[in-house]
Motif scaffolding. Structure first.
Motif, PDB file in Angstrom:
ATOM      1  N   LYS A   1       0.837  -1.205   0.000  1.00 11.65           N
ATOM      2  CA  LYS A   1       0.000   0.000   0.000  1.00 11.65           C
ATOM      3  C   LYS A   1       0.869   1.251   0.000  1.00 11.65           C
ATOM      4  O   LYS A   1       0.553   2.239  -0.658  1.00 11.65           O
ATOM      5  N   ARG A   2       1.960   1.190   0.735  1.00 14.56           N
ATOM      6  CA  ARG A   2       2.866   2.338   0.799  1.00 14.56           C
ATOM      7  C   ARG A   2       3.584   2.547  -0.531  1.00 14.56           C
ATOM      8  O   ARG A   2       3.657   3.666  -1.048  1.00 14.56           O
ATOM      9  N   ILE A   3       4.098   1.470  -1.098  1.00 11.84           N
ATOM     10  CA  ILE A   3       4.832   1.582  -2.361  1.00 11.84           C
ATOM     11  C   ILE A   3       3.901   2.030  -3.492  1.00 11.84           C
ATOM     12  O   ILE A   3       4.311   2.777  -4.378  1.00 11.84           O
ATOM     13  N   LYS A   4       2.657   1.584  -3.453  1.00 16.46           N
ATOM     14  CA  LYS A   4       1.712   1.934  -4.510  1.00 16.46           C
ATOM     15  C   LYS A   4       1.547   3.450  -4.635  1.00 16.46           C
ATOM     16  O   LYS A   4       1.317   3.965  -5.729  1.00 16.46           O
ATOM     17  N   LYS A   5       1.680   4.168  -3.538  1.00 15.30           N
ATOM     18  CA  LYS A   5       1.565   5.631  -3.589  1.00 15.30           C
ATOM     19  C   LYS A   5       2.615   6.243  -4.513  1.00 15.30           C
ATOM     20  O   LYS A   5       2.405   7.313  -5.073  1.00 15.30           O
ATOM     21  N   TYR A   6       3.755   5.580  -4.644  1.00 14.51           N
ATOM     22  CA  TYR A   6       4.860   6.102  -5.436  1.00 14.51           C
ATOM     23  C   TYR A   6       4.915   5.508  -6.839  1.00 14.51           C
ATOM     24  O   TYR A   6       5.354   6.164  -7.771  1.00 14.51           O
ATOM     25  N   LEU A   7       4.495   4.255  -6.974  1.00 12.99           N
ATOM     26  CA  LEU A   7       4.530   3.591  -8.282  1.00 12.99           C
ATOM     27  C   LEU A   7       3.213   3.835  -9.007  1.00 12.99           C
ATOM     28  O   LEU A   7       2.257   3.092  -8.864  1.00 12.99           O
TER      29      LEU A   7
ATOM     30  N   LYS B   1      13.287  -3.250   3.763  1.00 14.86           N
ATOM     31  CA  LYS B   1      14.437  -2.521   3.247  1.00 14.86           C
ATOM     32  C   LYS B   1      15.098  -3.215   2.056  1.00 14.86           C
ATOM     33  O   LYS B   1      16.145  -2.791   1.593  1.00 14.86           O
ATOM     34  N   ASN B   2      14.485  -4.295   1.547  1.00 16.20           N
ATOM     35  CA  ASN B   2      15.038  -4.992   0.385  1.00 16.20           C
ATOM     36  C   ASN B   2      14.361  -4.589  -0.913  1.00 16.20           C
ATOM     37  O   ASN B   2      14.675  -5.145  -1.957  1.00 16.20           O
ATOM     38  N   LEU B   3      13.430  -3.693  -0.870  1.00 18.49           N
ATOM     39  CA  LEU B   3      12.781  -3.186  -2.072  1.00 18.49           C
ATOM     40  C   LEU B   3      12.938  -1.676  -2.089  1.00 18.49           C
ATOM     41  O   LEU B   3      12.726  -1.014  -1.074  1.00 18.49           O
ATOM     42  N   SER B   4      13.318  -1.165  -3.237  1.00 17.03           N
ATOM     43  CA  SER B   4      13.529   0.275  -3.357  1.00 17.03           C
ATOM     44  C   SER B   4      12.974   0.771  -4.680  1.00 17.03           C
ATOM     45  O   SER B   4      12.786   0.001  -5.617  1.00 17.03           O
ATOM     46  N   VAL B   5      12.738   2.057  -4.727  1.00 20.10           N
ATOM     47  CA  VAL B   5      12.342   2.708  -5.962  1.00 20.10           C
ATOM     48  C   VAL B   5      13.402   3.743  -6.315  1.00 20.10           C
ATOM     49  O   VAL B   5      14.167   4.183  -5.458  1.00 20.10           O
ATOM     50  N   GLY B   6      13.437   4.079  -7.580  1.00 20.91           N
ATOM     51  CA  GLY B   6      14.351   5.113  -8.053  1.00 20.91           C
ATOM     52  C   GLY B   6      13.585   6.064  -8.953  1.00 20.91           C
ATOM     53  O   GLY B   6      12.422   5.827  -9.274  1.00 20.91           O
ATOM     54  N   THR B   7      14.225   7.131  -9.359  1.00 22.35           N
ATOM     55  CA  THR B   7      13.563   8.084 -10.239  1.00 22.35           C
ATOM     56  C   THR B   7      14.283   8.145 -11.574  1.00 22.35           C
ATOM     57  O   THR B   7      15.506   8.040 -11.644  1.00 22.35           O
ATOM     58  N   GLU B   8      13.480   8.276 -12.608  1.00 25.47           N
ATOM     59  CA  GLU B   8      13.974   8.551 -13.961  1.00 25.47           C
ATOM     60  C   GLU B   8      13.212   9.780 -14.414  1.00 25.47           C
ATOM     61  O   GLU B   8      12.076   9.681 -14.860  1.00 25.47           O
ATOM     62  N   GLY B   9      13.813  10.932 -14.234  1.00 26.43           N
ATOM     63  CA  GLY B   9      13.092  12.180 -14.480  1.00 26.43           C
ATOM     64  C   GLY B   9      12.011  12.328 -13.432  1.00 26.43           C
ATOM     65  O   GLY B   9      12.275  12.268 -12.235  1.00 26.43           O
ATOM     66  N   LYS B  10      10.768  12.452 -13.875  1.00 26.11           N
ATOM     67  CA  LYS B  10       9.641  12.566 -12.945  1.00 26.11           C
ATOM     68  C   LYS B  10       8.983  11.216 -12.680  1.00 26.11           C
ATOM     69  O   LYS B  10       8.037  11.137 -11.905  1.00 26.11           O
TER      70      LYS B  10
ATOM     71  N   THR C   1      10.389   4.424 -10.590  1.00 28.23           N
ATOM     72  CA  THR C   1      10.470   3.038 -11.061  1.00 28.23           C
ATOM     73  C   THR C   1      11.007   2.135  -9.956  1.00 28.23           C
ATOM     74  O   THR C   1      11.644   2.607  -9.010  1.00 28.23           O
ATOM     75  N   MET C   2      10.767   0.845 -10.121  1.00 29.53           N
ATOM     76  CA  MET C   2      11.349  -0.126  -9.199  1.00 29.53           C
ATOM     77  C   MET C   2      12.848  -0.207  -9.445  1.00 29.53           C
ATOM     78  O   MET C   2      13.290  -0.249 -10.582  1.00 29.53           O
ATOM     79  N   SER C   3      13.610  -0.241  -8.371  1.00 31.47           N
ATOM     80  CA  SER C   3      15.043  -0.479  -8.485  1.00 31.47           C
ATOM     81  C   SER C   3      15.260  -1.969  -8.711  1.00 31.47           C
ATOM     82  O   SER C   3      14.418  -2.787  -8.337  1.00 31.47           O
ATOM     83  N   PRO C   4      16.389  -2.340  -9.294  1.00 33.23           N
ATOM     84  CA  PRO C   4      16.663  -3.777  -9.465  1.00 33.23           C
ATOM     85  C   PRO C   4      16.697  -4.490  -8.112  1.00 33.23           C
ATOM     86  O   PRO C   4      16.972  -3.878  -7.080  1.00 33.23           O
ATOM     87  N   LEU C   5      16.407  -5.778  -8.144  1.00 32.83           N
ATOM     88  CA  LEU C   5      16.481  -6.581  -6.918  1.00 32.83           C
ATOM     89  C   LEU C   5      17.913  -6.640  -6.412  1.00 32.83           C
ATOM     90  O   LEU C   5      18.861  -6.656  -7.199  1.00 32.83           O
ATOM     91  N   TYR C   6      18.056  -6.689  -5.125  1.00 33.98           N
ATOM     92  CA  TYR C   6      19.367  -6.859  -4.507  1.00 33.98           C
ATOM     93  C   TYR C   6      19.190  -7.639  -3.215  1.00 33.98           C
ATOM     94  O   TYR C   6      18.084  -7.767  -2.694  1.00 33.98           O
ATOM     95  N   ASP C   7      20.285  -8.181  -2.706  1.00 29.21           N
ATOM     96  CA  ASP C   7      20.261  -8.956  -1.462  1.00 29.21           C
ATOM     97  C   ASP C   7      19.185 -10.038  -1.531  1.00 29.21           C
ATOM     98  O   ASP C   7      18.357 -10.159  -0.646  1.00 29.21           O
ATOM     99  N   ILE C   8      19.220 -10.834  -2.609  1.00 22.97           N
ATOM    100  CA  ILE C   8      18.197 -11.863  -2.764  1.00 22.97           C
ATOM    101  C   ILE C   8      18.853 -13.197  -3.102  1.00 22.97           C
ATOM    102  O   ILE C   8      19.657 -13.289  -4.019  1.00 22.97           O
ATOM    103  N   ALA C   9      18.532 -14.179  -2.292  1.00 23.84           N
ATOM    104  CA  ALA C   9      18.988 -15.557  -2.501  1.00 23.84           C
ATOM    105  C   ALA C   9      18.093 -16.453  -1.663  1.00 23.84           C
ATOM    106  O   ALA C   9      17.478 -16.004  -0.695  1.00 23.84           O
ATOM    107  N   THR C  10      18.029 -17.709  -2.040  1.00 26.41           N
ATOM    108  CA  THR C  10      17.243 -18.624  -1.229  1.00 26.41           C
ATOM    109  C   THR C  10      17.882 -18.765   0.148  1.00 26.41           C
ATOM    110  O   THR C  10      19.102 -18.848   0.269  1.00 26.41           O
ATOM    111  N   THR C  11      17.068 -18.772   1.158  1.00 22.61           N
ATOM    112  CA  THR C  11      17.561 -19.013   2.511  1.00 22.61           C
ATOM    113  C   THR C  11      17.211 -20.432   2.957  1.00 22.61           C
ATOM    114  O   THR C  11      17.571 -20.845   4.050  1.00 22.61           O
ATOM    115  N   ALA C  12      16.511 -21.173   2.106  1.00 22.14           N
ATOM    116  CA  ALA C  12      16.031 -22.508   2.469  1.00 22.14           C
ATOM    117  C   ALA C  12      17.154 -23.519   2.664  1.00 22.14           C
ATOM    118  O   ALA C  12      16.941 -24.545   3.306  1.00 22.14           O
ATOM    119  N   ILE C  13      18.336 -23.241   2.153  1.00 22.97           N
ATOM    120  CA  ILE C  13      19.434 -24.209   2.280  1.00 22.97           C
ATOM    121  C   ILE C  13      20.182 -24.085   3.611  1.00 22.97           C
ATOM    122  O   ILE C  13      21.046 -24.893   3.906  1.00 22.97           O
TER     123      ILE C  13
END
Length: 190
Positions: free
Chosen positions: A18-24, A51-60, A63-75
């Protein structure tokens, strides 16, 4: 969201969306967020937090920033066994399509469009990802430990598998879980 590092897990997926939707404002970017989040749940990334999801700006445009800090933790042995740490529709495990639709609806994305994107991701996870396991260096090992017991004995290493073997075993187990939760049948993935 106003959360610091100590409280980054103290939310829900719905509140975060809900919070991110305000920006995207662009549907394409909201779909990107859903695809990122679906992939995270799919691979069992228990460490997904606010804190693992971010947005960035391209002009006005935001956009979603690329994924980071992501890997399976199941192992890893010291995880809680969640598919996602931030609950989706009140659940951290056994997430089904109807649970994920809560997020799809928050983002105002057509469910069929989401299903097409999720189907593509699930197909690649199932059939393409294993091609990379054999390419992993066979020297990388995953060690399992015994648990400490009441007599005070310290944990000891008991088993070592290559990273490729570990990921292959986990992948096969995860596919069975996803089948049980209806993802393959509902998305039409073979």
């Amino acid at each position: 969201m106003g959360l610091d590092s100590e409280t980054k897990y103290q939310s829900t997926s719905e509140k975060m969306f809900k919070r991110i939707k305000k920006y995207l404002t662009l549907p394409k970017e909201r779909l990107t967020l859903l695809k990122y989040y679906f992939y995270s749940m799919l691979i069992v990334h228990e460490d997904m937090h606010t804190k693992n999801l971010s947005v960035g700006t391209e002009g006005k445009t935001i956009t979603m920033s690329p994924l980071y800090d992501i890997a399976t933790t199941a192992i890893y042995q010291n995880t809680l066994g969640y598919e996602t740490h931030l609950p989706i529709n009140g659940k951290r495990s056994n997430i089904r399509r109807k649970d994920f639709y809560v997020l799809v609806d928050i983002m105002d994305i057509n469910r069929q469009i989401f299903d097409q994107a999720a189907s593509f991701i699930l197909f690649n996870y199932t059939h393409k990802l294993p091609e990379y396991f054999d390419k992993l260096e066979q020297e990388a090992k995953i060690y399992k430990k015994t648990r400490s017991n009441l007599s005070g004995k310290k944990p000891r290493l008991i088993k070592a598998l290559s990273l490729a073997e570990t990921l292959t075993q986990y992948h096969q187990t995860r596919i069975k879980q996803l089948e049980k939760n209806g993802w393959y049948a509902q998305l039409g993935v073979n």
